[in-house]
Design a protein around this motif. Structure first.
Motif, PDB file in Angstrom:
ATOM      1  N   ASN A  86     -84.672  26.738 -40.314  1.00  0.00           N
ATOM      2  CA  ASN A  86     -84.671  27.179 -38.911  1.00  0.00           C
ATOM      3  C   ASN A  86     -83.751  26.305 -38.066  1.00  0.00           C
ATOM      4  O   ASN A  86     -83.012  26.805 -37.211  1.00  0.00           O
ATOM      5  N   ARG A  87     -83.794  24.982 -38.304  1.00  0.00           N
ATOM      6  CA  ARG A  87     -82.931  24.082 -37.546  1.00  0.00           C
ATOM      7  C   ARG A  87     -81.465  24.356 -37.873  1.00  0.00           C
ATOM      8  O   ARG A  87     -80.601  24.380 -36.982  1.00  0.00           O
ATOM      9  N   ALA A  88     -81.184  24.589 -39.169  1.00  0.00           N
ATOM     10  CA  ALA A  88     -79.798  24.896 -39.560  1.00  0.00           C
ATOM     11  C   ALA A  88     -79.332  26.199 -38.922  1.00  0.00           C
ATOM     12  O   ALA A  88     -78.181  26.291 -38.450  1.00  0.00           O
ATOM     13  N   GLU A  89     -80.195  27.195 -38.894  1.00  0.00           N
ATOM     14  CA  GLU A  89     -79.815  28.475 -38.276  1.00  0.00           C
ATOM     15  C   GLU A  89     -79.577  28.293 -36.770  1.00  0.00           C
ATOM     16  O   GLU A  89     -78.621  28.840 -36.209  1.00  0.00           O
ATOM     17  N   ARG A  90     -80.443  27.523 -36.115  1.00  0.00           N
ATOM     18  CA  ARG A  90     -80.288  27.277 -34.683  1.00  0.00           C
ATOM     19  C   ARG A  90     -78.965  26.544 -34.419  1.00  0.00           C
ATOM     20  O   ARG A  90     -78.213  26.897 -33.517  1.00  0.00           O
ATOM     21  N   GLN A  91     -78.657  25.530 -35.246  1.00  0.00           N
ATOM     22  CA  GLN A  91     -77.407  24.795 -35.062  1.00  0.00           C
ATOM     23  C   GLN A  91     -76.205  25.699 -35.346  1.00  0.00           C
ATOM     24  O   GLN A  91     -75.169  25.586 -34.671  1.00  0.00           O
ATOM     25  N   HIS A  92     -76.336  26.577 -36.317  1.00  0.00           N
ATOM     26  CA  HIS A  92     -75.244  27.510 -36.613  1.00  0.00           C
ATOM     27  C   HIS A  92     -74.974  28.413 -35.419  1.00  0.00           C
ATOM     28  O   HIS A  92     -73.808  28.645 -35.060  1.00  0.00           O
ATOM     29  N   GLN A  93     -76.034  28.930 -34.812  1.00  0.00           N
ATOM     30  CA  GLN A  93     -75.869  29.792 -33.644  1.00  0.00           C
ATOM     31  C   GLN A  93     -75.232  29.012 -32.490  1.00  0.00           C
ATOM     32  O   GLN A  93     -74.369  29.540 -31.768  1.00  0.00           O
ATOM     33  N   LEU A  94     -75.667  27.739 -32.307  1.00  0.00           N
ATOM     34  CA  LEU A  94     -75.055  26.915 -31.265  1.00  0.00           C
ATOM     35  C   LEU A  94     -73.571  26.676 -31.564  1.00  0.00           C
ATOM     36  O   LEU A  94     -72.721  26.684 -30.657  1.00  0.00           O
ATOM     37  N   TYR A  95     -73.230  26.444 -32.821  1.00  0.00           N
ATOM     38  CA  TYR A  95     -71.837  26.225 -33.212  1.00  0.00           C
ATOM     39  C   TYR A  95     -70.992  27.461 -32.921  1.00  0.00           C
ATOM     40  O   TYR A  95     -69.864  27.362 -32.429  1.00  0.00           O
ATOM     41  N   LEU A  96     -71.570  28.635 -33.223  1.00  0.00           N
ATOM     42  CA  LEU A  96     -70.830  29.871 -32.947  1.00  0.00           C
ATOM     43  C   LEU A  96     -70.601  30.067 -31.457  1.00  0.00           C
ATOM     44  O   LEU A  96     -69.620  30.681 -31.044  1.00  0.00           O
ATOM     45  N   GLN A  97     -71.483  29.512 -30.619  1.00  0.00           N
ATOM     46  CA  GLN A  97     -71.334  29.630 -29.168  1.00  0.00           C
ATOM     47  C   GLN A  97     -70.438  28.519 -28.605  1.00  0.00           C
ATOM     48  O   GLN A  97     -70.180  28.475 -27.413  1.00  0.00           O
ATOM     49  N   GLY A  98     -70.011  27.586 -29.459  1.00  0.00           N
ATOM     50  CA  GLY A  98     -69.125  26.514 -28.999  1.00  0.00           C
ATOM     51  C   GLY A  98     -69.866  25.295 -28.493  1.00  0.00           C
ATOM     52  O   GLY A  98     -69.259  24.386 -27.930  1.00  0.00           O
ATOM     53  N   ASP A  99     -71.120  25.223 -28.658  1.00  0.00           N
ATOM     54  CA  ASP A  99     -71.931  24.087 -28.209  1.00  0.00           C
ATOM     55  C   ASP A  99     -71.781  22.951 -29.228  1.00  0.00           C
ATOM     56  O   ASP A  99     -71.904  23.166 -30.434  1.00  0.00           O
ATOM     57  N   PRO A 100     -71.505  21.705 -28.776  1.00  0.00           N
ATOM     58  CA  PRO A 100     -71.328  20.590 -29.727  1.00  0.00           C
ATOM     59  C   PRO A 100     -72.617  20.259 -30.493  1.00  0.00           C
ATOM     60  O   PRO A 100     -72.568  19.662 -31.558  1.00  0.00           O
ATOM     61  N   ARG A 101     -73.752  20.661 -29.964  1.00  0.00           N
ATOM     62  CA  ARG A 101     -74.998  20.410 -30.700  1.00  0.00           C
ATOM     63  C   ARG A 101     -75.027  21.195 -32.008  1.00  0.00           C
ATOM     64  O   ARG A 101     -75.718  20.833 -32.950  1.00  0.00           O
ATOM     65  N   GLY A 102     -74.248  22.263 -32.074  1.00  0.00           N
ATOM     66  CA  GLY A 102     -74.182  23.031 -33.302  1.00  0.00           C
ATOM     67  C   GLY A 102     -73.450  22.284 -34.402  1.00  0.00           C
ATOM     68  O   GLY A 102     -73.692  22.489 -35.578  1.00  0.00           O
ATOM     69  N   LEU A 103     -72.532  21.388 -34.010  1.00  0.00           N
ATOM     70  CA  LEU A 103     -71.778  20.614 -34.996  1.00  0.00           C
ATOM     71  C   LEU A 103     -72.518  19.342 -35.381  1.00  0.00           C
ATOM     72  O   LEU A 103     -72.580  18.989 -36.554  1.00  0.00           O
ATOM     73  N   TYR A 104     -73.101  18.687 -34.380  1.00  0.00           N
ATOM     74  CA  TYR A 104     -73.723  17.387 -34.637  1.00  0.00           C
ATOM     75  C   TYR A 104     -75.244  17.446 -34.786  1.00  0.00           C
ATOM     76  O   TYR A 104     -75.857  16.480 -35.222  1.00  0.00           O
ATOM     77  N   GLY A 105     -75.850  18.494 -34.396  1.00  0.00           N
ATOM     78  CA  GLY A 105     -77.301  18.595 -34.508  1.00  0.00           C
ATOM     79  C   GLY A 105     -78.005  17.680 -33.529  1.00  0.00           C
ATOM     80  O   GLY A 105     -77.609  17.556 -32.371  1.00  0.00           O
ATOM     81  N   MET A 106     -79.032  17.030 -33.998  1.00  0.00           N
ATOM     82  CA  MET A 106     -79.819  16.151 -33.126  1.00  0.00           C
ATOM     83  C   MET A 106     -79.101  14.841 -32.847  1.00  0.00           C
ATOM     84  O   MET A 106     -79.519  14.069 -32.003  1.00  0.00           O
TER      85      MET A 106
END
Length: 131
Positions: A86-106
């Protein structure tokens, strides 16, 4: 002294009666001892059966407890994998939106263009000096 045949036969009859009574008493004692031995063997078998049943019950309960523990560990492992997915999917969605949290996570890195916050001072309470 001569003993007449009638007295001899009476004496023989008394001896035979005595030995017959003794034989009956011995037979009765033998039957009683045999019955006591059979009852003792049955009691021993009963206690042996109870001991075996208790041992089997303890083994079965131990098996059930180990199975429950294994199921709990497996459930916890699957839950941990679901949280990671779930965390990986959430980060993937953030990455697709251009949010840096999608690349670096927590663990988003510090923005090095801004000044670093001051580090807290750590006081060493030990007053020992090394020689």
């Amino acid at each position: 002294m001569s003993v007449d045949s009638n007295g001899e036969s009476r004496l023989m009859a008394q001896l035979l009666g005595f030995f017959f009574a003794l034989y009956l008493i011995m037979m009765i004692v033998g039957v009683v001892v045999m019955i006591a031995a059979v009852i003792g063997a049955l009691v021993l078998l009963f206690f042996l059966f109870v001991a075996i049943a208790k041992t089997c019950e303890a083994i079965y309960e131990n098996h059930q407890e180990r199975r429950r523990d294994r199921e709990i560990k497996e459930y916890e492992h699957r839950a941990a994998l679901r949280r990671i997915a779930n965390r990986a999917e959430r980060q993937h969605q953030l990455y697709l939106q251009g949010d840096p949290r999608g690349l670096y996570g927590m663990y988003t890195p510090f923005d090095l263009s801004e000044p670093m916050p001051p580090m807290p001072k750590v006081h060493n309470k030990s007053k020992k000096k090394r020689k």
